[in-house]
Structures are given as C-alpha cells and as structure tokens.
Design a protein around this motif. Sequence first.
Motif, PDB file in Angstrom:
ATOM      1  N   VAL A  53     -67.414  12.020  28.244  1.00  0.00           N
ATOM      2  CA  VAL A  53     -66.221  12.123  27.398  1.00  0.00           C
ATOM      3  C   VAL A  53     -66.592  11.832  25.945  1.00  0.00           C
ATOM      4  N   GLY A  54     -67.426  10.811  25.720  1.00  0.00           N
ATOM      5  CA  GLY A  54     -67.834  10.467  24.361  1.00  0.00           C
ATOM      6  C   GLY A  54     -68.651  11.557  23.700  1.00  0.00           C
ATOM      7  N   PHE A  55     -69.445  12.259  24.472  1.00  0.00           N
ATOM      8  CA  PHE A  55     -70.258  13.344  23.922  1.00  0.00           C
ATOM      9  C   PHE A  55     -69.381  14.433  23.322  1.00  0.00           C
ATOM     10  N   VAL A  56     -68.285  14.731  23.993  1.00  0.00           N
ATOM     11  CA  VAL A  56     -67.362  15.754  23.502  1.00  0.00           C
ATOM     12  C   VAL A  56     -66.436  15.175  22.426  1.00  0.00           C
ATOM     13  N   ALA A  57     -65.941  13.968  22.656  1.00  0.00           N
ATOM     14  CA  ALA A  57     -64.938  13.379  21.757  1.00  0.00           C
ATOM     15  C   ALA A  57     -65.504  13.053  20.386  1.00  0.00           C
ATOM     16  N   GLN A  58     -66.805  12.794  20.260  1.00  0.00           N
ATOM     17  CA  GLN A  58     -67.357  12.393  18.964  1.00  0.00           C
ATOM     18  C   GLN A  58     -67.268  13.506  17.927  1.00  0.00           C
ATOM     19  N   GLN A  59     -67.054  14.720  18.360  1.00  0.00           N
ATOM     20  CA  GLN A  59     -66.877  15.819  17.412  1.00  0.00           C
ATOM     21  C   GLN A  59     -65.510  15.771  16.739  1.00  0.00           C
ATOM     22  N   PHE A  60     -64.557  15.098  17.363  1.00  0.00           N
ATOM     23  CA  PHE A  60     -63.187  15.080  16.859  1.00  0.00           C
ATOM     24  C   PHE A  60     -62.761  13.723  16.318  1.00  0.00           C
ATOM     25  N   MET A  61     -63.438  12.654  16.679  1.00  0.00           N
ATOM     26  CA  MET A  61     -63.099  11.314  16.187  1.00  0.00           C
ATOM     27  C   MET A  61     -64.381  10.519  15.968  1.00  0.00           C
ATOM     28  N   THR A  62     -64.303   9.551  15.071  1.00  0.00           N
ATOM     29  CA  THR A  62     -65.479   8.767  14.701  1.00  0.00           C
ATOM     30  C   THR A  62     -65.082   7.304  14.577  1.00  0.00           C
ATOM     31  N   PHE A  63     -65.953   6.412  15.041  1.00  0.00           N
ATOM     32  CA  PHE A  63     -65.720   4.983  14.840  1.00  0.00           C
ATOM     33  C   PHE A  63     -65.783   4.671  13.349  1.00  0.00           C
ATOM     34  N   PRO A  64     -65.024   3.675  12.903  1.00  0.00           N
ATOM     35  CA  PRO A  64     -65.116   3.292  11.492  1.00  0.00           C
ATOM     36  C   PRO A  64     -66.540   2.848  11.141  1.00  0.00           C
ATOM     37  N   GLY A  65     -67.044   3.307  10.007  1.00  0.00           N
ATOM     38  CA  GLY A  65     -68.389   2.951   9.568  1.00  0.00           C
ATOM     39  C   GLY A  65     -69.472   3.916  10.014  1.00  0.00           C
ATOM     40  N   PHE A  66     -69.133   4.867  10.874  1.00  0.00           N
ATOM     41  CA  PHE A  66     -70.091   5.858  11.332  1.00  0.00           C
ATOM     42  C   PHE A  66     -69.863   7.172  10.586  1.00  0.00           C
ATOM     43  N   THR A  67     -70.916   7.928  10.408  1.00  0.00           N
ATOM     44  CA  THR A  67     -70.823   9.214   9.727  1.00  0.00           C
ATOM     45  C   THR A  67     -70.424  10.298  10.727  1.00  0.00           C
ATOM     46  N   PRO A  68     -69.365  11.052  10.439  1.00  0.00           N
ATOM     47  CA  PRO A  68     -69.006  12.151  11.361  1.00  0.00           C
ATOM     48  C   PRO A  68     -70.104  13.206  11.416  1.00  0.00           C
ATOM     49  N   THR A  69     -70.426  13.645  12.611  1.00  0.00           N
ATOM     50  CA  THR A  69     -71.462  14.652  12.816  1.00  0.00           C
ATOM     51  C   THR A  69     -70.897  15.751  13.704  1.00  0.00           C
ATOM     52  N   PRO A  70     -70.841  16.989  13.196  1.00  0.00           N
ATOM     53  CA  PRO A  70     -70.270  18.062  14.021  1.00  0.00           C
ATOM     54  C   PRO A  70     -71.135  18.435  15.222  1.00  0.00           C
ATOM     55  N   ASN A  71     -72.433  18.250  15.129  1.00  0.00           N
ATOM     56  CA  ASN A  71     -73.330  18.588  16.234  1.00  0.00           C
ATOM     57  C   ASN A  71     -73.563  17.331  17.075  1.00  0.00           C
ATOM     58  N   ALA A  72     -73.095  17.358  18.319  1.00  0.00           N
ATOM     59  CA  ALA A  72     -73.199  16.179  19.179  1.00  0.00           C
ATOM     60  C   ALA A  72     -74.645  15.780  19.442  1.00  0.00           C
ATOM     61  N   ASN A  73     -75.566  16.722  19.419  1.00  0.00           N
ATOM     62  CA  ASN A  73     -76.967  16.401  19.680  1.00  0.00           C
ATOM     63  C   ASN A  73     -77.621  15.643  18.531  1.00  0.00           C
ATOM     64  N   GLU A  74     -77.055  15.712  17.338  1.00  0.00           N
ATOM     65  CA  GLU A  74     -77.613  14.998  16.185  1.00  0.00           C
ATOM     66  C   GLU A  74     -76.894  13.690  15.902  1.00  0.00           C
TER      67      GLU A  74
END
Length: 139
Positions: A53-74
């Motif tokens: 779920v986190g692998f997919v969800a990280q494309q749409f939401m980001t923890f505070p202090g983390f840089t949003p990354t559109p590519n889940a593999n990076e």
Amino acid sequence: SASLPFLPKPAGLEGLVGEEVGFDPLAFAESFDARWLREAELKHGRVCMVACVGFVAQQFMTFPGFTPTPNANEAIYSAEPAGWAALLFLAGFIESSSYGGKITMLDMFEGKRDPGNFEFGSGFLKGKSDKEVYDMKLK
C-alpha cells in the motif's frame, strides 16, 4: 507424515494449522517454538501488505519533511538520513511496545496470548460460537 510420506511426522505442531497433514519439511517446529514462528509469519505478511500500500500511496501523499517523488522506485534514494532515522525509530518503538517489552521467543507468550492476536477487531467475534470464531480465524 501425510504430506511427505518419506519423512517422519514432525513434533511441535500440536494444535496448529498444518498439524493434520504434518507439513514441516525442515523441522522448524522441533527447533523453535511454533507459536513464535507463526507470530513471525503473520507479522511479516502484515508488513508486506502495508509496504505494498505504501509503495502505491507514496506517489499521492508524503510524510512531512520528505521530498515528494513521483517514481516509487526512486523514493528510497530521495529520503534524508534524518527521515530514515525517524521512521526506523518509530518502527522499533511500535515493535517493542506491542508486546509490552517481551520480544524474545522465551518470554513473548507468557500467559494465554495467541500468536498474532493483538485483540484488534475482536469486537466482531463477540456473541459468536466457538465454531464460528474458529471458522472466522481460518478466513
């Protein structure tokens, strides 16, 4: 054993799923507490589900202090070391507090706690017969 006729029936599977066919080809239940092995299997399965779920969800939401990354593999390479340290500390805290500090195979099951049972969602089992509860646990 019924599942592997050329091997003897393994000891240590009494009362657990798999006892009826005697499937333990590497004899883990003879060396380790089978409840501890079952707990580890359930926990690893749950962690894998959250990771998917986190692998997919990280494309749409980001923890505070983390840089949003559109590519889940990076995503793993874009996190700051402080962020990794915070996530690892949080995971360790949750792990150690979920058992009341008892995290070894020797003291984890003092009492009558079933492997993997943290009483989460147990309200759905109230009022059901033992057979219905058993059937629900197998689903």
